[in-house]
Design an enzyme around this catalytic site. Structure first.
Site, PDB file in Angstrom:
ATOM      1  N   ASP A 103      87.111  51.480  36.293  1.00  0.00           N
ATOM      2  CA  ASP A 103      85.734  50.994  36.215  1.00  0.00           C
ATOM      3  C   ASP A 103      85.333  50.766  34.752  1.00  0.00           C
ATOM      4  O   ASP A 103      85.902  51.374  33.849  1.00  0.00           O
ATOM      5  CB  ASP A 103      84.767  52.029  36.815  1.00  0.00           C
ATOM      6  CG  ASP A 103      85.027  52.261  38.299  1.00  0.00           C
ATOM      7  OD1 ASP A 103      85.600  51.359  38.943  1.00  0.00           O
ATOM      8  OD2 ASP A 103      84.661  53.342  38.785  1.00  0.00           O
TER       9      ASP A 103
HETATM   10  N1  URA Z   1      88.179  56.117  40.714  1.00  0.00           N
HETATM   11  C1  URA Z   1      86.962  55.710  40.303  1.00  0.00           C
HETATM   12  O1  URA Z   1      85.959  56.051  40.899  1.00  0.00           O
HETATM   13  N2  URA Z   1      86.891  54.904  39.228  1.00  0.00           N
HETATM   14  C2  URA Z   1      87.971  54.497  38.527  1.00  0.00           C
HETATM   15  O2  URA Z   1      87.834  53.778  37.540  1.00  0.00           O
HETATM   16  C3  URA Z   1      89.226  54.943  38.958  1.00  0.00           C
HETATM   17  C4  URA Z   1      89.303  55.752  40.054  1.00  0.00           C
END
Ligand code: URA
Length: 228
Positions: A103
């Site tokens: 993310d």
């Molecule tokens: N899980 C999440 O919630 N975000 C990420 O970036 C990777 C795994």
């Protein structure tokens, strides 16, 4: 492969520009100057020099990169900085696929590879490659047994699925969790499901690859067999 295609694939210019480059610069293969754009080379064995400088080439390149917070796991974007913009010479002449996105507000280990097939394999749910995340929650964590047993959460298509932690270590609100999938916002949603907000999220391992002492924005090459 034709030399104009080889150089154009490596972003030295369009085919037309390569034609001009061959005329105006000294391109050498096996001690001979090459001017004909259709001249055939074997990229895996032939050394190409442009004005005395070696052209860097590998059939495939795999990079472990530390994605900083605020970078998008993407090749192009109009709003945010993208992870690919951190890749510099000589690797920036290659086109990378991103395996296992993080993310925008997450950081840590991301795999970039020129081998699309390898990227696909890394992300395939059937592969069950372990990923380790260090998270900081909004309060001390006490629900490890629930996540180790598994819970139902929603994926990016709003479909329910069974998500289970493989391993959990904790120190108050600091938790290290290992999962072997990588669905949309999976880690955040697993913690949300038991009443916690993830304030910071850092991926430290994918398979046998460890972020070790990489700093945000840094990357290092690895070999395919080092992943598992
Ligand atoms: N899980 C999440 O919630 N975000 C990420 O970036 C990777 C795994």
């Amino acid at each position: 492969m034709r030399i104009d295609k080889f150089l154009s694939n490596l972003k030295y210019g369009t085919r037309k520009e390569i034609k001009a480059l061959l005329r105006t610069h000294e391109v050498i293969v096996h001690q001979n100057r090459v001017i004909d754009p259709s001249f055939s080379i074997d990229p895996t064995t032939d050394l190409v020099l442009i004005d005395g400088e070696k052209v860097f080439y590998k059939e495939h390149i795999h990079l472990m990169i530390y994605k900083p917070v605020g970078y998008l796991s993407a090749n192009h974007d109009t709003m945010h900085s993208v992870i690919i913009s951190l890749v510099k010479e000589p690797f920036d002449r290659f086109d990378f696929s991103i395996a296992g996105r993080l993310d925008l507000d997450a950081e840590g280990l991301l795999i970039l590879t020129t081998d699309g097939n390898f990227a696909h394999q890394i992300m395939h749910p059937k592969k069950h490659i372990n990923k380790t995340y260090e998270v900081m929650l909004d309060k001390p964590f006490v629900h490890q047994n629930t996540l180790l047993k598994g819970i139902m959460i929603k994926d990016g298509y709003n479909e329910e699925y069974f998500a289970q932690a493989i391993e959990i270590k904790k120190d108050k609100e600091y938790v290290t969790i290992v999962i072997d999938e990588g669905k949309f916002h999976q880690v955040k949603r697993m913690f949300q499901a038991v009443g916690y907000e993830v304030l910071r999220l850092k991926r430290t391992r994918i398979g046998n690859l460890d972020i070790k002492d990489l700093k945000p924005g840094e990357y290092v090459e690895f070999e395919r067999n080092e992943l598992e």
